[in-house]
Design a protein around this motif. Structure first.
Motif, PDB file in Angstrom:
ATOM      1  N   ALA A 184      10.485  44.877  87.537  1.00  0.00           N
ATOM      2  CA  ALA A 184      11.453  44.637  86.624  1.00  0.00           C
ATOM      3  C   ALA A 184      11.445  45.613  85.390  1.00  0.00           C
ATOM      4  O   ALA A 184      12.377  45.462  84.677  1.00  0.00           O
ATOM      5  CB  ALA A 184      11.121  43.155  86.100  1.00  0.00           C
ATOM      6  N   SER A 185      10.287  46.027  85.445  1.00  0.00           N
ATOM      7  CA  SER A 185      10.169  47.274  84.395  1.00  0.00           C
ATOM      8  C   SER A 185      11.017  48.589  84.725  1.00  0.00           C
ATOM      9  O   SER A 185      10.899  49.353  83.871  1.00  0.00           O
ATOM     10  CB  SER A 185       8.445  47.733  84.261  1.00  0.00           C
ATOM     11  OG  SER A 185       8.123  48.089  85.664  1.00  0.00           O
ATOM     12  N   VAL A 186      11.475  48.771  85.815  1.00  0.00           N
ATOM     13  CA  VAL A 186      12.068  49.718  86.161  1.00  0.00           C
ATOM     14  C   VAL A 186      13.567  49.664  85.289  1.00  0.00           C
ATOM     15  O   VAL A 186      14.296  48.783  85.526  1.00  0.00           O
ATOM     16  CB  VAL A 186      12.599  49.937  87.446  1.00  0.00           C
ATOM     17  CG1 VAL A 186      13.311  51.320  87.901  1.00  0.00           C
ATOM     18  CG2 VAL A 186      11.011  50.129  88.393  1.00  0.00           C
ATOM     19  N   HIS A 187      13.963  50.925  84.876  1.00  0.00           N
ATOM     20  CA  HIS A 187      15.158  51.076  83.983  1.00  0.00           C
ATOM     21  C   HIS A 187      16.371  50.941  84.959  1.00  0.00           C
ATOM     22  O   HIS A 187      16.364  51.265  86.179  1.00  0.00           O
ATOM     23  CB  HIS A 187      15.107  52.350  83.073  1.00  0.00           C
ATOM     24  CG  HIS A 187      16.386  52.106  82.040  1.00  0.00           C
ATOM     25  ND1 HIS A 187      17.632  52.294  82.379  1.00  0.00           N
ATOM     26  CD2 HIS A 187      16.348  51.908  80.735  1.00  0.00           C
ATOM     27  CE1 HIS A 187      18.413  52.455  81.179  1.00  0.00           C
ATOM     28  NE2 HIS A 187      17.784  51.971  80.472  1.00  0.00           N
ATOM     29  N   ASP A 188      17.420  50.484  84.480  1.00  0.00           N
ATOM     30  CA  ASP A 188      18.745  50.089  84.988  1.00  0.00           C
ATOM     31  C   ASP A 188      19.137  51.409  85.827  1.00  0.00           C
ATOM     32  O   ASP A 188      20.003  51.691  86.736  1.00  0.00           O
ATOM     33  CB  ASP A 188      19.893  49.622  84.120  1.00  0.00           C
ATOM     34  CG  ASP A 188      19.618  47.960  84.135  1.00  0.00           C
ATOM     35  OD1 ASP A 188      18.662  47.475  84.842  1.00  0.00           O
ATOM     36  OD2 ASP A 188      20.457  47.470  83.285  1.00  0.00           O
ATOM     37  N   ASN A 189      19.032  52.629  85.025  1.00  0.00           N
ATOM     38  CA  ASN A 189      19.402  53.962  85.453  1.00  0.00           C
ATOM     39  C   ASN A 189      18.875  54.228  86.657  1.00  0.00           C
ATOM     40  O   ASN A 189      19.383  54.687  87.803  1.00  0.00           O
ATOM     41  CB  ASN A 189      18.644  55.175  84.506  1.00  0.00           C
ATOM     42  CG  ASN A 189      19.870  55.110  83.301  1.00  0.00           C
ATOM     43  OD1 ASN A 189      21.028  54.609  83.451  1.00  0.00           O
ATOM     44  ND2 ASN A 189      19.333  55.910  82.040  1.00  0.00           N
ATOM     45  N   ALA A 190      17.602  53.987  87.132  1.00  0.00           N
ATOM     46  CA  ALA A 190      16.962  54.106  88.388  1.00  0.00           C
ATOM     47  C   ALA A 190      17.781  53.170  89.308  1.00  0.00           C
ATOM     48  O   ALA A 190      17.941  53.717  90.498  1.00  0.00           O
ATOM     49  CB  ALA A 190      15.462  53.642  88.335  1.00  0.00           C
ATOM     50  N   PHE A 191      18.080  52.050  89.415  1.00  0.00           N
ATOM     51  CA  PHE A 191      18.643  51.087  90.131  1.00  0.00           C
ATOM     52  C   PHE A 191      20.091  51.880  90.226  1.00  0.00           C
ATOM     53  O   PHE A 191      20.523  51.652  91.624  1.00  0.00           O
ATOM     54  CB  PHE A 191      19.030  49.817  89.401  1.00  0.00           C
ATOM     55  CG  PHE A 191      17.475  48.958  89.738  1.00  0.00           C
ATOM     56  CD1 PHE A 191      17.451  48.192  90.905  1.00  0.00           C
ATOM     57  CD2 PHE A 191      16.679  49.060  88.560  1.00  0.00           C
ATOM     58  CE1 PHE A 191      16.327  47.253  90.957  1.00  0.00           C
ATOM     59  CE2 PHE A 191      15.544  48.277  88.721  1.00  0.00           C
ATOM     60  CZ  PHE A 191      15.307  47.424  90.181  1.00  0.00           C
ATOM     61  N   GLY A 192      20.915  52.225  89.400  1.00  0.00           N
ATOM     62  CA  GLY A 192      22.086  52.700  89.600  1.00  0.00           C
ATOM     63  C   GLY A 192      22.276  54.011  90.200  1.00  0.00           C
ATOM     64  O   GLY A 192      23.177  53.986  91.344  1.00  0.00           O
ATOM     65  N   THR A 193      21.290  54.770  90.117  1.00  0.00           N
ATOM     66  CA  THR A 193      21.072  56.076  91.055  1.00  0.00           C
ATOM     67  C   THR A 193      20.744  55.835  92.470  1.00  0.00           C
ATOM     68  O   THR A 193      21.112  56.382  93.400  1.00  0.00           O
ATOM     69  CB  THR A 193      20.315  57.223  90.415  1.00  0.00           C
ATOM     70  OG1 THR A 193      18.838  56.489  90.166  1.00  0.00           O
ATOM     71  CG2 THR A 193      20.544  57.521  89.244  1.00  0.00           C
TER      72      THR A 193
END
Length: 275
Positions: A158-167
């Motif tokens: 959950a600590s991972v930023h949305d940017n990492a999910f997006g890419t």
């Protein structure tokens, strides 16, 4: 195995027929070392996985008249690791889309990430804390089409930023050559836009109207919220119960495969309300 009384989530003959070619084909390609065909029908293994998905029970709490936890866990892990769960899911998604008069694969997709509280016992190594939502656990990223059908799943801390999910989601949907556009909310930043451009996918941010108060569905993008809501009917997805992100992703495929198989056969699952 003697005949048992069916559970509410058991595969009907019609739903079984949708996935049987995949599971029986897999079994034929993976005979046991001794050459026997195995004690448990693939239908019963799938029934156990769907029971666990819907009820959220632990492995050792599977009913005694279903295959034992060790056998069910064996197939869950095997199908997770070799992608059989995703093959079943994608075949059903293609059928649903074609039944709605659409091409098998989508052109636009919607991206979103949802944080989930971790259950007791989930390793700290796979979890984190979402600082903005104050949620300690994991985060599930989805790419869905305009019908709300899942095209890709990414599970991280959950600590991972949305940017990492997006890419990461863009990398997965880029394997589907038909995807040319992705809609995202304002939690995703320019990094995702630039990454999409490099993959030939136009990323468009759907901005919220500053005058809106409370939850206001955004055109097309609301489909991913609908999918998240449907997923919550499967209690195994309500929290982060899995010890491996890959297992958490597999749970999404099984839950949504159940939903699509019911749509294709015109059957519906019992809602929790009033039960």
């Amino acid at each position: 195995m003697s005949e048992r009384r069916p559970y509410k989530g058991d595969l009907s003959d019609e739903r079984r027929a949708l996935i049987e070619p995949v599971t029986t084909g897999w079994k034929a390609k993976h005979p046991s070392v001794s050459g026997h065909r195995g004690r448990y029908e693939m239908r019963e293994i799938a029934n156990a996985l769907l029971y666990q998905s819907r009820t959220g029970c632990q492995w050792d709490y599977l009913p005694h008249d279903l295959p034992p936890p060790g056998a069910v866990k064996y197939y869950f892990h095997k199908w997770r690791d070799d992608g059989t769960d995703e093959v079943i899911h994608d075949l059903l998604r293609w059928q649903v889309r074609e039944g709605r008069g659409r091409l098998a694969d989508p052109s636009p997709v919607v991206l979103d990430a949802q944080s989930l509280h971790a259950a007791a016992g989930v390793p700290a190594a796979t979890t984190g804390r979402d600082a903005s939502k104050r949620v300690p656990g994991g985060k599930r990223g989805l790419a869905v089409d305009v019908l709300g059908l899942v095209v890709a799943v990414v599970v991280l801390a959950a600590s991972v930023h949305d940017n990492a999910f997006g890419t990461a989601l863009l990398d997965k949907v880029a394997g589907t050559s038909t995807v040319t556009k992705a809609l995202v909310d304002q939690g995703f930043k320019k990094t995702v836009v630039d990454h999409g451009a490099g993959l030939g996918i136009a990323v468009e941010m759907v901005e919220r109207n500053p005058a809106d108060r409370g939850f206001v569905p955004q055109p097309i993008r609301w489909r991913v919220e609908q999918t998240n809501g449907i997923s919550m009917l499967h209690r195994r997805l309500v929290r982060d119960y899995e010890h491996r992100p890959a297992s958490a992703g597999s749970r999404v495929y099984w839950a949504l495969s159940d939903v699509m198989a019911r749509r294709l056969t015109g059957t519906s699952a019992l809602a929790w309300r009033g039960v």
